[in-house]
Design an enzyme around this catalytic site. Sequence first.
Site, PDB file in Angstrom:
ATOM      1  CD  GLU A 204      -2.655  -1.291   2.575  1.00  0.00           C
ATOM      2  OE1 GLU A 204      -2.639  -0.345   3.380  1.00  0.00           O
ATOM      3  OE2 GLU A 204      -3.288  -2.335   2.759  1.00  0.00           O
ATOM      4  CG  HIS A 207      -0.255   1.260   6.134  1.00  0.00           C
ATOM      5  ND1 HIS A 207      -1.379   1.096   6.904  1.00  0.00           N
ATOM      6  CD2 HIS A 207       0.769   0.763   6.886  1.00  0.00           C
ATOM      7  CE1 HIS A 207      -1.054   0.533   8.068  1.00  0.00           C
ATOM      8  NE2 HIS A 207       0.247   0.326   8.071  1.00  0.00           N
TER       9      HIS A 207
END
Length: 235
Positions: A204, A207
């Site tokens: 991700e 993140h």
Amino acid sequence: MEKPYQQVPILECHEPLVPIPLEKFAVVSPHPYQQLGAIYSDRSPYYLRQSVVSALLVAQTQLQKQYPSWRILIFDAYRPVAVQQFMVDYTFQQVACTTGLQVSNLSATQRQEIWEQVYQLWAVPSLDKRYPPPHSTGAAVDITLVNSMGENVNMGSAIDELSERSHPNYYVNSTCAEAQQYHHHRQILFKVMHSAGFQRHPSEWWHFSLGDQMWAYLTQANFNDPIVARYGRVD
Ligand SMILES: C[C@@H](N)C(=O)N[C@H](C)C(=O)O
Ligand SMILES: [Zn+2]
């Protein structure tokens, strides 16, 4: 199923959760999960552990050395386990819906396939203190960048998109100039966060965490040295 980073031991340091000084950053408002109906009770998503807030400020200072009027945009930070549960259930419904399936008619195999997709993106909302969802530790934050006009910098996919495009290196080998820009933008974000001590989720681009199990696991992988997590679940 347990993920490799969840084997990292936690030695809780009891550092407090503190409010993020939102006036120093850009903020997604209204909060995306509150807007979907997630209940935070007496908690707020705009909290992080004290040292994580300090590191986020360092990252933004680093960013502004290169891009003076850009800012970090806070999408999400602290997340109670109940909200993690709400979001995985919500995402399950969404995936079923986009596949054209009715949740009440799903077979066991279909359910399992959908859960596998959900858990590619989301951590399991476990209440076991050995396996805290990263955001429930107050050490993880989902962010992007805004430019001098206050516009979102284009990263080539939306935060929380359930697709291959969420992978940080999705655009790395692209020959198209636009896609190369997306990768360049992701690298700007990664470099300033990494320079402040954060690790990025391997799947991700948005993140980042510091001091939790995933951070310890990724740091350990880099330095071949056993490291413990200092932040467990915040109650
Ligand atoms: C889905 C995204 N917002 C996120 O936070 N993912 C991580 C893995 C999590 O659920 O903790
Ligand atoms: Zn996250």
